[in-house]
Enzyme design. Structure first.
Site, PDB file in Angstrom:
ATOM      1  N   HIS A   1      54.211 -59.404  64.921  1.00 53.55           N
ATOM      2  CA  HIS A   1      53.457 -60.112  63.871  1.00 53.55           C
ATOM      3  C   HIS A   1      53.869 -61.584  63.741  1.00 53.55           C
ATOM      4  O   HIS A   1      53.410 -62.268  62.817  1.00 53.55           O
ATOM      5  CB  HIS A   1      53.654 -59.432  62.510  1.00 53.55           C
ATOM      6  CG  HIS A   1      53.241 -57.991  62.483  1.00 53.55           C
ATOM      7  ND1 HIS A   1      52.011 -57.557  62.938  1.00 53.55           N
ATOM      8  CD2 HIS A   1      53.902 -56.875  62.068  1.00 53.55           C
ATOM      9  CE1 HIS A   1      51.937 -56.236  62.798  1.00 53.55           C
ATOM     10  NE2 HIS A   1      53.075 -55.799  62.282  1.00 53.55           N
TER      11      HIS A   1
ATOM     12  N   ASP B   1      56.054 -45.572  64.359  1.00 48.94           N
ATOM     13  CA  ASP B   1      55.371 -45.511  63.063  1.00 48.94           C
ATOM     14  C   ASP B   1      53.964 -44.909  63.191  1.00 48.94           C
ATOM     15  O   ASP B   1      53.205 -44.888  62.223  1.00 48.94           O
ATOM     16  CB  ASP B   1      55.360 -46.874  62.351  1.00 48.94           C
ATOM     17  CG  ASP B   1      55.042 -48.039  63.258  1.00 48.94           C
ATOM     18  OD1 ASP B   1      54.591 -47.807  64.392  1.00 48.94           O
ATOM     19  OD2 ASP B   1      55.252 -49.198  62.824  1.00 48.94           O
TER      20      ASP B   1
ATOM     21  N   HIS C   1      50.889 -50.649  64.075  1.00 50.73           N
ATOM     22  CA  HIS C   1      50.307 -51.897  63.585  1.00 50.73           C
ATOM     23  C   HIS C   1      49.803 -52.741  64.754  1.00 50.73           C
ATOM     24  O   HIS C   1      50.441 -52.785  65.810  1.00 50.73           O
ATOM     25  CB  HIS C   1      51.357 -52.685  62.784  1.00 50.73           C
ATOM     26  CG  HIS C   1      51.920 -51.911  61.635  1.00 50.73           C
ATOM     27  ND1 HIS C   1      53.135 -51.251  61.699  1.00 50.73           N
ATOM     28  CD2 HIS C   1      51.415 -51.672  60.397  1.00 50.73           C
ATOM     29  CE1 HIS C   1      53.353 -50.641  60.540  1.00 50.73           C
ATOM     30  NE2 HIS C   1      52.339 -50.884  59.727  1.00 50.73           N
TER      31      HIS C   1
ATOM     32  N   ASP D   1      52.892 -49.598  68.849  1.00 53.54           N
ATOM     33  CA  ASP D   1      53.242 -49.561  67.422  1.00 53.54           C
ATOM     34  C   ASP D   1      51.950 -49.307  66.636  1.00 53.54           C
ATOM     35  O   ASP D   1      50.870 -49.720  67.060  1.00 53.54           O
ATOM     36  CB  ASP D   1      53.848 -50.922  67.039  1.00 53.54           C
ATOM     37  CG  ASP D   1      54.496 -50.930  65.676  1.00 53.54           C
ATOM     38  OD1 ASP D   1      55.731 -50.837  65.614  1.00 53.54           O
ATOM     39  OD2 ASP D   1      53.760 -51.049  64.669  1.00 53.54           O
TER      40      ASP D   1
HETATM   41 ZN   LIG Z   1      54.697 -51.156  63.067  1.00 58.33          ZN
END
Ligand SMILES: [Zn+2]
Length: 308
Positions: A119, A233, A158, A156
């Site tokens: 990110h 996750d 995300h 991941d």
């Molecule tokens: Zn993540």
């Protein structure tokens, strides 16, 4: 021996009481792996050099972070309070992911016991990510002999928004993000290849969508190296992720990625990525599986790498 990259500083920076970042998981994972007496070799990284960071991020942003002068609103977006040890930890983990690349080029596979700061963008960080280690490691890999294309496979939960944005002007870095369409971040700039999955996606639907697409991507782009973000996750009990993979499903995912890369003789630098559980007893075994999958499904091909 499988190189595992780790530094004690990964679990050693100050956080407020009750902060959701699983700070101790790195130390606990390291201790667990040590106790198992696996065929692994631990390697300790040093801090990344400034030049390699400035090649990816805005030098003004880098200076502000290093000096502690980043505006509070930007620190809040990252999600950590600034401290000297946070910066030292971040620079060491950047050094760790580039060392993972170096070790993977030597042996075929290496795993970083942190990493996956996808990110982090050009001039701002977010979601616990200060600097984008995946992008910095990919740029580092491209300076090595014989490496002309790097693929970042980001599993991941995300989306890898920072990586996608940073790599968009680098045709030699192919980005592939497999993520939940409803998870953070809300704005998801296009990766080279995106596989957004609905909330609650389970093992068979995940693996049936992802692994054939990975086969196609490897055949189409023929990367000389893969950087693999093995975030856990995606687990059904994860505190932040909205997908519903089981523990076995995550093992199948990791084994699927590693066995495919081994079959194509593509070196893999893996990072453990995200994972958020209320107790470390649930979380550590999920990350440990990546190392078990590596030992089981990635035969040592260092001899063939050296011969080629
Ligand atoms: Zn993540």
């Amino acid at each position: 021996m499988l190189p595992l990259i780790y530094h004690p500083i990964y679990s050693d920076f100050p956080l407020p009481e009750g902060h959701r970042y699983p700070l101790q998981k790195y130390r606990l994972l390291f201790e667990r792996l040590q106790a198992l007496a696996l065929p692994v070799a631990f390697c300790q990284p040093t801090t990344a050099q400034r030049e390699i960071i400035d090649a990816v991020h805005d030098p003004a942003y880098v200076s502000q972070l290093l000096e502690g002068s980043l505006p509070l609103v930007k620190m809040r977006r990252i999600g950590f309070p600034w401290s000297e040890s946070l910066i030292k930890r971040s620079l060491t983990s950047l050094g760790g992911t580039t060392l993972t690349v170096d070790q993977a080029l030597r042996t075929g596979l290496a795993i970083h016991l942190t990493g996956g700061y996808h990110h982090a963008h050009y001039d701002f960080g977010s979601g616990f990510c200060l600097f984008n280690d995946l992008m910095i490691a990919a740029r580092h890999a491209l300076t090595q002999p014989g490496i002309e294309t790097v693929m970042i496979v980001d599993c991941d939960v995300h989306h890898g928004d920072g990586t996608a944005a940073l790599a968009s002007s680098h045709p030699d870095i192919v980005t592939f993000s497999v993520h939940c369409e409803k998870n953070f971040p809300s704005r998801k700039p296009a990766s080279t290849l995106d596989l957004p999955l609905p909330i609650g996606t389970q093992d068979s639907d995940y693996l049936d969508a992802f692994l054939p697409l990975l086969d196609l991507a490897l055949a189409q782009h023929r990367p000389d190296m893969v950087i693999y973000d093995a975030g856990v996750d995606v687990h059904t009990d994860d505190a932040l992720g909205y997908l519903s993979l089981t523990t076995e499903g995550i093992f199948q995912r990791d084994a699927g990625v590693l066995s495919r890369c081994a079959a194509h003789q593509i070196p893999v630098a893996a990072v453990i990525g995200g994972g958020y559980h209320d107790t470390h007893e649930q979380l550590i075994p999920l990350h440990e599986q990546l190392i078990q999958a590596a030992i089981t499904h990635f035969p040592d091909f260092s001899a063939s790498l050296e011969a080629s």
